[in-house]
Design an enzyme around this catalytic site. Sequence first.
Site, PDB file in Angstrom:
ATOM      1  N   GLU A 122      45.293   1.174   7.127  1.00  0.00           N
ATOM      2  CA  GLU A 122      44.049   0.468   6.838  1.00  0.00           C
ATOM      3  C   GLU A 122      44.246  -1.001   7.190  1.00  0.00           C
ATOM      4  O   GLU A 122      45.324  -1.559   6.976  1.00  0.00           O
ATOM      5  CB  GLU A 122      43.655   0.605   5.363  1.00  0.00           C
ATOM      6  CG  GLU A 122      43.193   1.995   4.990  1.00  0.00           C
ATOM      7  CD  GLU A 122      42.600   2.068   3.592  1.00  0.00           C
ATOM      8  OE1 GLU A 122      42.658   1.057   2.858  1.00  0.00           O
ATOM      9  OE2 GLU A 122      42.076   3.131   3.238  1.00  0.00           O
TER      10      GLU A 122
ATOM     11  N   GLY B  96      33.926   3.931   8.333  1.00  0.00           N
ATOM     12  CA  GLY B  96      32.998   4.991   7.954  1.00  0.00           C
ATOM     13  C   GLY B  96      31.959   4.449   6.991  1.00  0.00           C
ATOM     14  O   GLY B  96      32.235   3.531   6.219  1.00  0.00           O
TER      15      GLY B  96
END
Length: 200
Positions: free
Chosen positions: A183, A53
């Site tokens: 992640e 993002g």
Amino acid sequence: MIVKYLEKTYEPVKVDDVVYGVSVDRIYAVESSAFPSYEEIKKLPNKVLLWCGTRSSNLLRHLHKGFMPAVCHLPVPGYMFGRAIVCSDAAAEAARYGYTAVDRPEGYLVLAVASLGEEIKEITGTPGAEDVKSLEEKKLGVKGVGRKTTDESEHLTWRDDVKVPCGKLVPSGNEDGPLEYNEFAVYDPKQVRCQTRRGR
């Protein structure tokens, strides 16, 4: 495939009485000399298609200079792996970094092909400063295991052995981990190449 990957790995966010969702406005295929060529990337091992993002204000910088590692180490999502480029297999996690709001609902999600290298280190907790320094020096690929992960039975293999973890979000078993979603961190910009889509 992109829309399916987005829908399966995004969860609505509730703030007070308002529920925020996501929809696809436009999809862009991007070519930029700031990133390694696809020919270079496809030769690397353990390639995964991941979400990143970004603020709208940072998108042009990424296209001009490529992905740059974070400049600090903080014990919070997105920064706990030190000077790394961090992506996620969950669009829900990546969307947080778009910093959209009611008055600016459009944000960008970037799809990146990332090579995690020959050796991938899984981390279930918050790494200490010495651990992070070691990761930076060795430039290992890192998977920070979230409390939720994508269902591996639904993962796909795309062209040139790129793994697409587009399964629905399920509990990972790492209930006490600091990350809500997985992640992935890499330390060398030459291991990451992007394609971009615009969402609303």
